[in-house]
Design a protein around this motif. Structure first.
Motif, PDB file in Angstrom:
ATOM      1  N   ARG A 166      75.869 146.964  22.028  1.00 21.75           N
ATOM      2  CA  ARG A 166      75.881 147.734  20.799  1.00 21.75           C
ATOM      3  C   ARG A 166      74.731 147.934  19.862  1.00 21.75           C
ATOM      4  NH1 ARG A 166      81.959 150.266  22.231  1.00 21.75           N
ATOM      5  NH2 ARG A 166      81.423 150.891  24.907  1.00 21.75           N
ATOM      6  N   TYR A 167      74.794 146.957  19.201  1.00 25.91           N
ATOM      7  CA  TYR A 167      75.166 146.009  17.719  1.00 25.91           C
ATOM      8  C   TYR A 167      73.855 145.217  18.090  1.00 25.91           C
ATOM      9  CZ  TYR A 167      79.596 147.773  16.934  1.00 25.91           C
ATOM     10  OH  TYR A 167      80.820 148.447  17.570  1.00 25.91           O
ATOM     11  N   LEU A 168      73.103 144.977  18.605  1.00 21.85           N
ATOM     12  CA  LEU A 168      72.199 143.743  19.309  1.00 21.85           C
ATOM     13  C   LEU A 168      70.938 144.843  18.009  1.00 21.85           C
ATOM     14  CD1 LEU A 168      71.276 140.967  19.257  1.00 21.85           C
ATOM     15  CD2 LEU A 168      70.626 141.396  21.282  1.00 21.85           C
ATOM     16  N   LEU A 169      70.297 145.704  18.862  1.00 24.60           N
ATOM     17  CA  LEU A 169      69.391 146.132  18.382  1.00 24.60           C
ATOM     18  C   LEU A 169      69.145 146.089  16.535  1.00 24.60           C
ATOM     19  CD1 LEU A 169      66.336 146.958  19.055  1.00 24.60           C
ATOM     20  CD2 LEU A 169      67.205 149.597  19.694  1.00 24.60           C
ATOM     21  N   GLY A 170      70.156 147.119  16.481  1.00 24.55           N
ATOM     22  CA  GLY A 170      69.850 147.434  15.152  1.00 24.55           C
ATOM     23  C   GLY A 170      70.335 145.931  13.810  1.00 24.55           C
TER      24      GLY A 170
ATOM     25  N   HIS B 271      58.798 145.806  31.281  1.00 21.66           N
ATOM     26  CA  HIS B 271      57.930 145.892  30.191  1.00 21.66           C
ATOM     27  C   HIS B 271      57.895 145.170  29.531  1.00 21.66           C
ATOM     28  CE1 HIS B 271      58.036 149.020  26.778  1.00 21.66           C
ATOM     29  NE2 HIS B 271      56.245 147.873  26.924  1.00 21.66           N
ATOM     30  N   PHE B 272      59.819 144.197  29.898  1.00 18.96           N
ATOM     31  CA  PHE B 272      60.375 143.231  29.305  1.00 18.96           C
ATOM     32  C   PHE B 272      59.378 142.237  29.051  1.00 18.96           C
ATOM     33  CE2 PHE B 272      62.772 139.707  30.285  1.00 18.96           C
ATOM     34  CZ  PHE B 272      63.247 139.114  28.217  1.00 18.96           C
ATOM     35  N   HIS B 273      59.021 142.203  30.695  1.00 17.67           N
ATOM     36  CA  HIS B 273      57.981 140.850  31.336  1.00 17.67           C
ATOM     37  C   HIS B 273      56.923 140.917  29.961  1.00 17.67           C
ATOM     38  CE1 HIS B 273      60.644 138.505  33.558  1.00 17.67           C
ATOM     39  NE2 HIS B 273      60.842 140.062  34.214  1.00 17.67           N
ATOM     40  N   THR B 274      56.448 141.799  30.073  1.00 16.05           N
ATOM     41  CA  THR B 274      55.030 141.637  29.377  1.00 16.05           C
ATOM     42  C   THR B 274      54.820 141.466  27.524  1.00 16.05           C
ATOM     43  OG1 THR B 274      55.523 144.071  28.882  1.00 16.05           O
ATOM     44  CG2 THR B 274      54.289 143.158  30.913  1.00 16.05           C
ATOM     45  N   LEU B 275      56.308 141.910  27.469  1.00 14.17           N
ATOM     46  CA  LEU B 275      57.133 141.932  25.877  1.00 14.17           C
ATOM     47  C   LEU B 275      57.521 139.771  25.727  1.00 14.17           C
ATOM     48  CD1 LEU B 275      58.293 145.399  25.191  1.00 14.17           C
ATOM     49  CD2 LEU B 275      55.754 144.455  24.941  1.00 14.17           C
TER      50      LEU B 275
ATOM     51  N   GLU C  14      60.720 145.534  20.038  1.00 12.77           N
ATOM     52  CA  GLU C  14      60.437 146.852  21.242  1.00 12.77           C
ATOM     53  C   GLU C  14      60.990 146.032  22.348  1.00 12.77           C
ATOM     54  OE1 GLU C  14      59.048 149.161  23.820  1.00 12.77           O
ATOM     55  OE2 GLU C  14      59.932 149.073  21.733  1.00 12.77           O
ATOM     56  N   CYS C  15      60.501 144.593  22.224  1.00 12.59           N
ATOM     57  CA  CYS C  15      60.878 143.782  23.456  1.00 12.59           C
ATOM     58  C   CYS C  15      62.810 143.787  23.700  1.00 12.59           C
ATOM     59  CB  CYS C  15      61.195 142.015  23.053  1.00 12.59           C
ATOM     60  SG  CYS C  15      60.982 141.116  24.518  1.00 12.59           S
ATOM     61  N   THR C  16      63.534 143.604  22.377  1.00 14.56           N
ATOM     62  CA  THR C  16      64.773 143.878  22.307  1.00 14.56           C
ATOM     63  C   THR C  16      65.888 144.832  22.548  1.00 14.56           C
ATOM     64  OG1 THR C  16      65.108 142.454  20.232  1.00 14.56           O
ATOM     65  CG2 THR C  16      66.702 143.249  21.396  1.00 14.56           C
ATOM     66  N   ARG C  17      64.353 146.375  22.372  1.00 10.25           N
ATOM     67  CA  ARG C  17      64.579 147.782  22.863  1.00 10.25           C
ATOM     68  C   ARG C  17      64.265 147.848  24.407  1.00 10.25           C
ATOM     69  NH1 ARG C  17      63.007 152.182  24.891  1.00 10.25           N
ATOM     70  NH2 ARG C  17      60.590 150.994  24.680  1.00 10.25           N
TER      71      ARG C  17
END
Length: 176
Positions: free
Chosen positions: A6-10, A63-67, A32-35
């Motif tokens: 819940r807080y990681l991206l922020g 998408h995660f694997h590309t980032l 973007e990778c975290t998101r």
């Protein structure tokens, strides 16, 4: 994990706010990778799935694997760090020889520019060295690639947690 997500991206976004113009694209890439990773986890935690959510899940994982290459510097192990430190010492020695050769004829501003250029060059070479020796060879990243198939076979991954198995493993080690 659910509470932390819940807080990681922020937190990641706030911590990567500043930086030089050269660092901005890297920071945006990391955000973007975290998101995308959190998006994948959000879909995986759903109580029910259909073909649409599973395709969203597969897309997020792809998408995660590309980032994920932005995270490689954090995956450098002891050998990679030792190799990078050796490279740093060699480059610093080379810089000192270069300084002794040319600095007598340089102005103060020229010396400062050359020092900054050397510092940037050394940092870049160290980062490249660490990135070449780093890898994503660990099971939990690979495990995610099997989740969609597991959901198709057995339904939602509601109570998926490795904590119970890890705790049992710790007890077996202590008892032994």
């Amino acid at each position: 994990m659910q509470e932390m997500s819940r807080y990681l991206l922020g937190v990641v976004t706030q911590s990567l706010q500043g930086g030089s113009p050269a660092q901005r694209p890297i920071f945006n890439h990391a955000i973007e990778c975290t998101r995308v990773l959190l998006e994948f986890c959000m879909y995986a935690r759903s109580k029910s799935h259909d073909d649409t959510t599973l395709s969203y899940m597969e897309d997020a994982l792809h998408h995660f694997h590309t980032l994920k290459d932005v995270l490689l510097l954090g995956r450098a192990y002891k050998k990679a760090m030792a190799k990078a430190n050796t490279l740093r010492m060699e480059l610093v020695k080379k810089r000192k020889v270069d300084d002794e050769t040319y600095t007598k004829t340089w102005t103060t501003s020229k010396k400062r520019r050359e020092m900054n250029a050397w510092r940037d060059y050394i940092c870049h070479e160290i980062d490249v060295s660490k990135e070449l020796d780093a890898n994503f060879n660990f099971p939990k990243i690979h495990l995610m690639s099997h989740w969609v198939e597991q959901i198709r076979r057995y339904g939602a991954l509601q109570q998926y947690s490795a904590e119970r198995h890890e705790q049992a493993h710790k007890m077996n080690l202590k008892d032994g």
